[in-house]
Write an enzyme that holds these catalytic residues in place. Structure first.
Site, PDB file in Angstrom:
ATOM      1  N   HIS A  81       0.838  -1.094   0.085  1.00 33.80           N
ATOM      2  CA  HIS A  81       0.008  -0.113  -0.085  1.00 33.80           C
ATOM      3  C   HIS A  81       0.823   1.336   0.004  1.00 33.80           C
ATOM      4  O   HIS A  81       0.778   2.322  -0.686  1.00 33.80           O
ATOM      5  CB  HIS A  81      -1.035  -0.032   1.264  1.00 33.80           C
ATOM      6  CG  HIS A  81      -1.423   1.239   1.276  1.00 33.80           C
ATOM      7  ND1 HIS A  81      -2.670   1.710   0.699  1.00 33.80           N
ATOM      8  CD2 HIS A  81      -1.260   2.158   2.351  1.00 33.80           C
ATOM      9  CE1 HIS A  81      -3.057   2.846   1.158  1.00 33.80           C
ATOM     10  NE2 HIS A  81      -2.214   3.177   2.503  1.00 33.80           N
ATOM     11  N   ASP A 110       6.053  21.527 -26.638  1.00 38.70           N
ATOM     12  CA  ASP A 110       6.102  20.358 -25.981  1.00 38.70           C
ATOM     13  C   ASP A 110       7.323  20.212 -24.972  1.00 38.70           C
ATOM     14  O   ASP A 110       7.891  21.408 -24.647  1.00 38.70           O
ATOM     15  CB  ASP A 110       6.590  19.142 -26.983  1.00 38.70           C
ATOM     16  CG  ASP A 110       5.789  17.905 -26.497  1.00 38.70           C
ATOM     17  OD1 ASP A 110       5.952  17.303 -25.486  1.00 38.70           O
ATOM     18  OD2 ASP A 110       5.200  17.146 -27.454  1.00 38.70           O
ATOM     19  N   TRP A 146       7.517   0.038   3.775  1.00 34.87           N
ATOM     20  CA  TRP A 146       7.840   0.429   2.716  1.00 34.87           C
ATOM     21  C   TRP A 146       9.238   1.144   2.747  1.00 34.87           C
ATOM     22  O   TRP A 146       9.956   1.346   1.484  1.00 34.87           O
ATOM     23  CB  TRP A 146       6.895   1.656   1.937  1.00 34.87           C
ATOM     24  CG  TRP A 146       7.312   3.098   2.625  1.00 34.87           C
ATOM     25  CD1 TRP A 146       6.764   3.445   3.917  1.00 34.87           C
ATOM     26  CD2 TRP A 146       7.921   4.079   2.196  1.00 34.87           C
ATOM     27  NE1 TRP A 146       7.084   4.636   4.296  1.00 34.87           N
ATOM     28  CE2 TRP A 146       7.892   5.247   3.316  1.00 34.87           C
ATOM     29  CE3 TRP A 146       8.678   4.577   0.935  1.00 34.87           C
ATOM     30  CZ2 TRP A 146       8.500   6.573   3.045  1.00 34.87           C
ATOM     31  CZ3 TRP A 146       9.424   5.645   0.999  1.00 34.87           C
ATOM     32  CH2 TRP A 146       9.185   6.656   1.903  1.00 34.87           C
ATOM     33  N   SER A 173      13.127   6.305 -14.403  1.00 38.61           N
ATOM     34  CA  SER A 173      11.750   7.115 -15.000  1.00 38.61           C
ATOM     35  C   SER A 173      11.665   8.592 -14.110  1.00 38.61           C
ATOM     36  O   SER A 173      11.599   9.432 -15.029  1.00 38.61           O
ATOM     37  CB  SER A 173      10.431   6.406 -14.736  1.00 38.61           C
ATOM     38  OG  SER A 173       9.388   7.143 -14.764  1.00 38.61           O
ATOM     39  N   SER A 174      11.823   8.671 -12.954  1.00 37.56           N
ATOM     40  CA  SER A 174      11.831   9.814 -12.405  1.00 37.56           C
ATOM     41  C   SER A 174      13.158  10.827 -12.723  1.00 37.56           C
ATOM     42  O   SER A 174      12.982  11.869 -12.849  1.00 37.56           O
ATOM     43  CB  SER A 174      11.873   9.637 -10.839  1.00 37.56           C
ATOM     44  OG  SER A 174      10.871   8.947 -10.403  1.00 37.56           O
ATOM     45  N   HIS A 257      13.165  11.735   3.373  1.00 41.15           N
ATOM     46  CA  HIS A 257      12.486  12.795   3.536  1.00 41.15           C
ATOM     47  C   HIS A 257      12.279  14.253   2.504  1.00 41.15           C
ATOM     48  O   HIS A 257      11.365  14.484   2.342  1.00 41.15           O
ATOM     49  CB  HIS A 257      13.106  13.582   4.774  1.00 41.15           C
ATOM     50  CG  HIS A 257      12.045  14.574   5.417  1.00 41.15           C
ATOM     51  ND1 HIS A 257      11.108  14.171   6.311  1.00 41.15           N
ATOM     52  CD2 HIS A 257      11.817  15.958   5.187  1.00 41.15           C
ATOM     53  CE1 HIS A 257      10.180  15.007   6.697  1.00 41.15           C
ATOM     54  NE2 HIS A 257      10.610  16.185   6.081  1.00 41.15           N
ATOM     55  N   GLU A 259      11.877  12.854  -0.459  1.00 42.47           N
ATOM     56  CA  GLU A 259      10.665  12.399  -1.209  1.00 42.47           C
ATOM     57  C   GLU A 259       9.131  13.010  -0.727  1.00 42.47           C
ATOM     58  O   GLU A 259       8.492  13.207  -1.386  1.00 42.47           O
ATOM     59  CB  GLU A 259      10.806  10.823  -0.924  1.00 42.47           C
ATOM     60  CG  GLU A 259       9.695  10.118  -1.499  1.00 42.47           C
ATOM     61  CD  GLU A 259       9.515  10.127  -2.899  1.00 42.47           C
ATOM     62  OE1 GLU A 259      10.419  10.574  -3.636  1.00 42.47           O
ATOM     63  OE2 GLU A 259       8.379   9.641  -3.532  1.00 42.47           O
ATOM     64  N   TYR A 261       8.609  15.937   0.256  1.00 37.87           N
ATOM     65  CA  TYR A 261       8.706  17.247  -0.276  1.00 37.87           C
ATOM     66  C   TYR A 261       8.256  17.215  -1.866  1.00 37.87           C
ATOM     67  O   TYR A 261       7.478  18.032  -2.454  1.00 37.87           O
ATOM     68  CB  TYR A 261       9.526  18.183  -0.195  1.00 37.87           C
ATOM     69  CG  TYR A 261       9.711  18.468   1.561  1.00 37.87           C
ATOM     70  CD1 TYR A 261       8.528  19.306   2.077  1.00 37.87           C
ATOM     71  CD2 TYR A 261      10.457  17.772   2.360  1.00 37.87           C
ATOM     72  CE1 TYR A 261       8.389  19.724   3.329  1.00 37.87           C
ATOM     73  CE2 TYR A 261      10.176  18.157   3.879  1.00 37.87           C
ATOM     74  CZ  TYR A 261       8.956  18.881   4.272  1.00 37.87           C
ATOM     75  OH  TYR A 261       9.132  19.212   5.596  1.00 37.87           O
ATOM     76  N   SER A 272      -1.775  27.071  -5.336  1.00 34.99           N
ATOM     77  CA  SER A 272      -1.124  28.602  -5.687  1.00 34.99           C
ATOM     78  C   SER A 272      -1.797  28.808  -7.159  1.00 34.99           C
ATOM     79  O   SER A 272      -1.928  29.952  -7.368  1.00 34.99           O
ATOM     80  CB  SER A 272       0.123  28.507  -5.602  1.00 34.99           C
ATOM     81  OG  SER A 272       0.782  28.337  -4.356  1.00 34.99           O
ATOM     82  N   HIS A 306      15.026  13.135  11.781  1.00 36.75           N
ATOM     83  CA  HIS A 306      13.935  13.039  12.781  1.00 36.75           C
ATOM     84  C   HIS A 306      13.132  11.736  12.542  1.00 36.75           C
ATOM     85  O   HIS A 306      12.217  11.402  13.473  1.00 36.75           O
ATOM     86  CB  HIS A 306      13.088  14.384  12.664  1.00 36.75           C
ATOM     87  CG  HIS A 306      12.430  14.499  11.286  1.00 36.75           C
ATOM     88  ND1 HIS A 306      12.218  15.826  10.578  1.00 36.75           N
ATOM     89  CD2 HIS A 306      11.776  13.452  10.485  1.00 36.75           C
ATOM     90  CE1 HIS A 306      11.473  15.421   9.507  1.00 36.75           C
ATOM     91  NE2 HIS A 306      11.045  14.123   9.461  1.00 36.75           N
ATOM     92  N   HIS A 307      13.210  11.011  11.597  1.00 37.18           N
ATOM     93  CA  HIS A 307      12.607   9.833  11.244  1.00 37.18           C
ATOM     94  C   HIS A 307      13.258   8.738  12.162  1.00 37.18           C
ATOM     95  O   HIS A 307      12.987   7.564  12.135  1.00 37.18           O
ATOM     96  CB  HIS A 307      12.571   9.007  10.131  1.00 37.18           C
ATOM     97  CG  HIS A 307      11.796  10.091   9.046  1.00 37.18           C
ATOM     98  ND1 HIS A 307      10.731  10.068   8.844  1.00 37.18           N
ATOM     99  CD2 HIS A 307      12.225  11.131   8.369  1.00 37.18           C
ATOM    100  CE1 HIS A 307      10.221  10.854   7.945  1.00 37.18           C
ATOM    101  NE2 HIS A 307      11.259  11.762   7.579  1.00 37.18           N
ATOM    102  N   THR A 332       6.786  26.907   5.536  1.00 37.45           N
ATOM    103  CA  THR A 332       5.624  26.358   5.198  1.00 37.45           C
ATOM    104  C   THR A 332       4.427  27.107   5.703  1.00 37.45           C
ATOM    105  O   THR A 332       3.303  27.351   5.051  1.00 37.45           O
ATOM    106  CB  THR A 332       5.337  24.872   5.913  1.00 37.45           C
ATOM    107  OG1 THR A 332       6.704  24.337   5.619  1.00 37.45           O
ATOM    108  CG2 THR A 332       4.249  24.127   5.354  1.00 37.45           C
ATOM    109  N   LYS A 335       3.692  29.972   3.401  1.00 38.78           N
ATOM    110  CA  LYS A 335       2.908  29.547   2.237  1.00 38.78           C
ATOM    111  C   LYS A 335       1.441  29.614   2.669  1.00 38.78           C
ATOM    112  O   LYS A 335       0.364  30.190   2.078  1.00 38.78           O
ATOM    113  CB  LYS A 335       3.313  28.168   1.878  1.00 38.78           C
ATOM    114  CG  LYS A 335       4.367  28.260   1.028  1.00 38.78           C
ATOM    115  CD  LYS A 335       4.738  27.006   0.266  1.00 38.78           C
ATOM    116  CE  LYS A 335       5.522  26.974  -0.927  1.00 38.78           C
ATOM    117  NZ  LYS A 335       4.885  27.526  -1.962  1.00 38.78           N
ATOM    118  N   ARG A 454       1.656   0.846  15.176  1.00 43.85           N
ATOM    119  CA  ARG A 454       1.395   0.797  13.648  1.00 43.85           C
ATOM    120  C   ARG A 454       1.996  -0.672  13.005  1.00 43.85           C
ATOM    121  O   ARG A 454       2.582  -1.044  13.896  1.00 43.85           O
ATOM    122  CB  ARG A 454       1.986   1.915  12.761  1.00 43.85           C
ATOM    123  CG  ARG A 454       3.203   2.133  12.779  1.00 43.85           C
ATOM    124  CD  ARG A 454       4.073   3.402  12.310  1.00 43.85           C
ATOM    125  NE  ARG A 454       3.850   3.197  10.635  1.00 43.85           N
ATOM    126  CZ  ARG A 454       4.951   3.992   9.856  1.00 43.85           C
ATOM    127  NH1 ARG A 454       5.704   4.614  10.580  1.00 43.85           N
ATOM    128  NH2 ARG A 454       4.447   3.887   8.796  1.00 43.85           N
TER     129      ARG A 454
END
Lengths: 529, 159
Positions: A81, A110, A146, A173-174, A257, A259, A261, A272, A306-307, A332, A335, A454
């Site tokens: 998931h 293009d 994951w 790909s990315s 991390h 990722e 963002y 925006s 922090h993870h 943040t 924003k 979890r």
């Protein structure tokens, strides 16, 4: 007439305005709009697939005890998931938006490398097949979460190899997609479209592409070391051979991390774009929005640990990562303030895209605040790996990224299809999604604070009520997305004809072309004033 | 588009360049910005023992640099229309390839192709063969070019 050179390089091929049809139009397409459409459909298919896994998870958690699946299967559902939602649904959806909108917004005909663009999309298919097929190999799908932490991922079965290979393909790909987006934005802006005149969506994607360029090789390195540990006798992460499993966590989160963002900055770009349209006011503090986005990107590289507060690190390191994480709330907050200031005293109307945008601002802010709670070191030691964290990142990623994607789809769907969507059904979809989302994830704050861990298929009786509420919310949330599918299909098949501008308050180059956007646009660049 | 227009009857020359929003020095700065930080990251991880990040960063930088090199190959593309005496010369540079088409201005005429989607294309027609010109121009610029060329070739026709 005489031709003085012997060879004549005829590059008129793209001048033929024929519109390819049939299956091969899609297979061989180098058109940014077609590729964008394919990305969006792929992403939606993956969203439904990974969503179905979430339904399985919530069905199992409906009551304490084991009802439907064994613990191993539950772990597989949780892991797949996460992997599929992140790499198969959210990221491709934003790339789909980038494909559709970036050339239209900057006045380019293009993407800079259309064939590479085609390749970037089609790489997703084998990666998705590998991830999904891993369910059927001996031992089942990858089940270590994951994040694929060793030692579980070093000890796992063949599905780990398949998942690692899938992630490598997705990484290629990315990266190719990012290079394409960066070269397009830098080289192909229409005359007069200076960097500080670019729409915020383009800015957020430029910075996201940069994050991908910086972060993806780190993931590729981590995954390759994992594979060599598994098959080639190295001991990067194997403590028995002198390796360090915590090193994997550092390398992984150094990618992981940014990722986060990567998944949220394009959503900020969508907000925006939508909010000024329906507030009928220019975006408040455009320049500060650009700088805030860049600041978030820079800070995203100095907060990874922090993870890992509970893995053991020097106090100085813990304090550094605690404060740097809190620092991210400043850009943040800029924003959020700017979005609110844009709405302030605006002539607001509340069409479906605007409803989604307002909900994202509100709900993402809740997710941001719960993130700040987790950033506080002594609190995080209590909350680590509890459902509070699950609530936090779903408030960030579902109500931040996924709901922004839904808002963006409603916003640009008339430009893509040439028809207005059914506003009434759109609003039904919005309200069902928003209510069901909160019913699902808000109680998780309480279960998490009460200590429910979890990634477990069974739990103590004390969490039963909140879990039942969460599961009921999740089923409603899942079903609501079928309504989204229906609204989109209905809009594609027909509906009220959309005007070129579509929305009264919409500004930008994409609204100067016809609805639906013609197959070829801006073959001669427009002049931006 | 840059146009150099020597507006005299004896010689006329106009040069068009494709739209490229990044200057040469800008490209260098962008590539440097895009490569320095990933390199620092890779070196940092290598020092910590995770050296396998390094080859992936190398591969990525190679791909990135090649992409900008490829784009840069077309940075010098141009199209030039010059009229000098009895010669109307259309020069076109695409990548490393230069094509030249020579026409007689007494026989050449400007043709307009209006597309249903509102696009305008211009051609120079002589002896049944047509060369498209002004491919890098906006509609407004094409209108202006068509007017200039018609005016210029009209002089030949009257003579």
């Amino acid at each position: 007439m005489s031709t003085t050179t012997a060879t004549h390089h005829d590059d008129h091929a793209h001048d033929s305005h024929g519109h390819p049809t049939g299956l091969m139009r899609w297979v061989k397409s180098t058109n940014h709009k077609d590729i964008g459409t394919m990305y969006l459909w792929f992403s939606f298919a993956m969203f439904l697939f990974a969503g179905a896994m979430a339904m399985g998870i919530r069905a199992e958690l409906f009551q304490p005890g084991l009802q439907f699946v064994q613990p191993e299967t539950f772990n597989q559902l949780t892991t797949l998931h996460g992997l599929i939602m992140i790499f198969g649904a959210i990221m491709p959806a934003f790339v789909g938006f980038a494909n559709w909108q970036v050339p239209l917004m900057i006045g380019a005909p293009d993407m800079a490398f259309p064939r590479l663009n085609n390749m970037s999309f089609w790489l997703l298919i084998p990666a998705a097949i590998l991830l999904i097929a891993s369910i059927f190999v001996p031992g089942g799908a990858v089940a270590g979460g994951w994040t694929m932490y060793p030692p579980l991922s070093v000890q796992g079965g063949m599905s780990v190899d398949m998942s690692v290979f899938a992630l490598h393909i997705l990484g290629v790909s990315s990266i190719v997609g990012s290079i394409n987006i960066i070269t397009t934005i830098f080289n192909m802006r229409a005359p007069g479209m200076t960097l500080m005149k670019m729409p915020m969506f383009v800015w957020t994607w430029l910075i996201t592409a940069y994050l991908l360029i910086a972060a993806m090789p780190v993931l590729a390195g981590a995954l390759t070391m994992l594979i060599t540990d598994r098959h080639f006798g190295t001991h990067f992460f194997n403590a028995a051979g002198g390796g360090d499993p915590v090193l994997f966590q550092h390398v992984f989160w150094f990618f992981g991390h940014p990722e986060v963002y990567i998944m949220i900055l394009p959503a900020f770009g969508i907000l925006s774009t939508i909010i000024p349209t329906f507030a009928r006011k220019p975006l408040f503090g455009y320049a500060s929005m650009v700088y805030a986005t860049a600041a978030i990107a820079v800070l995203s590289f100095v907060v990874w640990a922090h993870h890992m507060f509970t893995t053991g690190m020097p106090v100085a390191g813990q304090l550094f990562f605690m404060y740097s994480t809190m620092l991210i709330s400043v850009p943040t907050g800029v924003k959020v303030f700017n979005w609110l200031a844009t709405m302030w005293k605006g002539s607001m109307t509340f069409e479906t895209p605007m409803l989604f945008s307002i909900a994202v601002v509100f709900l993402f802010t809740i997710g941001g605040f719960s993130g700040l709670v987790c950033a506080i070191l002594p609190v995080d030691i209590q909350l680590q790996d509890t459902y509070y964290v699950v609530a936090h990142f779903h408030y960030v990623l579902f109500s931040g990224a996924a709901m922004a994607i839904m808002g963006g789809v409603y916003y640009w769907l008339p430009k893509w299809t040439g028809h207005m969507y059914d506003e009434k059904l759109g609003k039904w979809h919005f309200w069902l999604t928003t209510i069901a989302f909160n019913v699902t994830f808000f109680p998780m704050h309480f279960t998490g604070l009460a200590g429910m861990p979890r990634r477990i298929p069974d739990y103590s009786q004390q969490f039963a009520e909140f879990n039942m509420i969460s599961s009921l919310g999740a089923f409603a949330l899942g079903l609501s997305q079928l309504l989204f599918l229906y609204v989109v299909i209905k809009c594609i098949r027909g509906g009220e004809k959309a005007t070129n501008q579509v929305w009264e308050g919409a500004h930008g180059l994409e609204w100067t072309v016809a609805s639906p956007a013609p197959f070829h646009t801006f073959e001669t660049p427009p002049q931006v004033k | 588009m840059t146009a150099v227009d020597a507006d005299s009857y004896a010689s006329y020359s106009v040069t068009f360049k494709p739209n490229c929003s990044l200057t040469q020095s800008g490209k260098t700065r962008v590539v440097l910005l895009l490569t320095v930080i990933p390199c620092c990251i890779a070196i940092g991880f290598s020092l910590l023992g995770a050296w396998m990040v390094l080859p992936f960063v190398g591969l990525e930088i190679f791909a990135l640099a090649y992409a900008f090199y490829y784009v840069n190959r077309h940075a010098n593309d141009f199209e030039r229309i010059s009229i000098e005496g009895d010669h109307l010369l259309v020069e076109r540079c695409t990548g490393q390839h230069v094509s030249q088409y020579q026409l007689n201005p007494y026989w050449a005429s400007v043709v307009r192709h209006e597309h249903p989607n509102g696009e305008l294309r211009l051609g120079l027609l002589a002896h049944g063969k047509e060369i498209e010109v002004g491919r890098y121009l906006t509609r407004k610029q094409l209108e202006s070019l068509a007017e200039q060329l018609q005016k210029r070739m009209g002089k030949y026709f009257r003579n």
